[in-house]
Design an enzyme around this catalytic site. Structure first.
Site, PDB file in Angstrom:
ATOM      1  N   CYS A 226       0.823  -1.207   0.000  1.00 33.09           N
ATOM      2  CA  CYS A 226       0.000   0.000   0.000  1.00 33.09           C
ATOM      3  C   CYS A 226       0.862   1.264   0.000  1.00 33.09           C
ATOM      4  O   CYS A 226       1.508   1.558  -1.000  1.00 33.09           O
ATOM      5  CB  CYS A 226      -1.000  -0.035   1.159  1.00 33.09           C
ATOM      6  SG  CYS A 226      -2.372   1.122   0.893  1.00 33.09           S
TER       7      CYS A 226
ATOM      8  N   HIS B 233      -3.881  -4.860   1.037  1.00 38.55           N
ATOM      9  CA  HIS B 233      -3.332  -5.177   2.363  1.00 38.55           C
ATOM     10  C   HIS B 233      -3.476  -6.664   2.673  1.00 38.55           C
ATOM     11  O   HIS B 233      -4.420  -7.067   3.354  1.00 38.55           O
ATOM     12  CB  HIS B 233      -4.048  -4.364   3.442  1.00 38.55           C
ATOM     13  CG  HIS B 233      -3.588  -2.958   3.565  1.00 38.55           C
ATOM     14  ND1 HIS B 233      -2.521  -2.576   4.354  1.00 38.55           N
ATOM     15  CD2 HIS B 233      -4.034  -1.825   2.984  1.00 38.55           C
ATOM     16  CE1 HIS B 233      -2.338  -1.266   4.271  1.00 38.55           C
ATOM     17  NE2 HIS B 233      -3.244  -0.780   3.443  1.00 38.55           N
TER      18      HIS B 233
ATOM     19  N   GLU C 226      -1.951  -8.385   4.801  1.00 37.41           N
ATOM     20  CA  GLU C 226      -1.854  -8.685   6.239  1.00 37.41           C
ATOM     21  C   GLU C 226      -3.219  -8.665   6.910  1.00 37.41           C
ATOM     22  O   GLU C 226      -3.412  -9.282   7.948  1.00 37.41           O
ATOM     23  CB  GLU C 226      -0.861  -7.728   6.925  1.00 37.41           C
ATOM     24  CG  GLU C 226      -1.386  -6.350   7.264  1.00 37.41           C
ATOM     25  CD  GLU C 226      -1.509  -5.410   6.068  1.00 37.41           C
ATOM     26  OE1 GLU C 226      -1.246  -5.839   4.933  1.00 37.41           O
ATOM     27  OE2 GLU C 226      -1.887  -4.248   6.290  1.00 37.41           O
TER      28      GLU C 226
END
Ligand SMILES: [Mn+2]
Length: 240
Positions: A112, A214, A216
């Site tokens: 990002c 993202h 994660e």
């Protein structure tokens, strides 16, 4: 031996146990978990430290994390009204780190803001606000669905990203900026249906990848966890 992967921290004001609000270097555990689950050891890199380019060689990989917008001065633009969360000290650290890692072929995964930092570090530019500058673009700031896939990304056939992730996956979207002109050596490798660049890589490097979503937040069950595994594998090769 396991690879050591530096993870850049996110400076924030935090209220301490003694009720003072003080600057802290923070990192969402999700990033550290995915690095660990991929078989590497995460080490947090404080962004307010003095930077030494050669120290990058003591890491086997660098993970550039998400966060606020890069100062448009770093890519020779006036600041647009929507540009938000600028932290010049963090910018300076991460831009230097990205350049040092790219020039030494230390594996990089840039997420990002991280991808935007990587692009600017290599001389590229950013779209400061998608909704203001890209007519007809889809919604890319979808915070209420932060851990859900909201739009597809299609990968360039033959790219590293396509080899790892296949032809297409669906991803979350938590950005209001996008890549403009690409930095030196970067190739677009993934796009959303509205034509925004969602992934870049540098051909000829062990592993130098930027993605706009993202992973994660999507956990180890999502396809893009495989990207963490490839990153950790590349870092392990460097470590060996
Ligand atoms: Mn998006």
């Amino acid at each position: 031996m396991k690879a050591l992967i530096g993870v850049t921290s996110i400076p924030r004001q935090v209220r301490t146990g003694f009720e003072a609000v003080l600057p802290h270097e923070t990192i969402p555990e999700m990033y550290l978990d995915l690095v660990s689950w991929a078989g590497a050891i995460p080490v947090i890199l404080p962004v307010h430290a003095d930077f030494e380019p050669d120290a990058v060689e003591r890491l086997d990989g660098v993970l550039l994390t998400g966060g606020g917008d890069v100062d448009p001065a770093a890519y020779q633009q006036e600041r647009a009204p929507a540009t938000d969360g600028v932290d010049r000290r963090r910018d300076r650290f991460e831009l230097d780190l990205a350049r040092a890692a790219a020039s030494r072929d230390v594996p990089v995964l840039a997420i990002c803001r991280g991808m935007q930092v990587l692009n600017v570090a290599l001389g590229g530019t950013l779209v400061q606000d998608i909704s203001a500058e890209v007519p007809g673009a889809a919604a890319h700031w979808v915070p209420e669905r932060w851990n859900h896939a909201v739009h597809p990304v299609r990968f360039e056939p033959g790219s590293l990203l396509a080899r790892v992730l296949g032809e297409e996956i669906t991803v979350n979207s938590l950005h209001h900026q996008a890549l403009g002109q690409l930095g030196d050596g970067l190739a677009a490798a993934g796009w959303s249906p509205d034509g925004l660049v969602e992934a870049v890589e540098m051909p000829g490097r062990h592993f130098l990848v930027g993605i706009q979503w993202h992973p994660e937040c999507l956990g180890s069950g999502h396809a893009s966890f495989r990207l963490f595994q490839s990153f950790a594998d590349a870092a392990r090769e460097v470590a060996a």
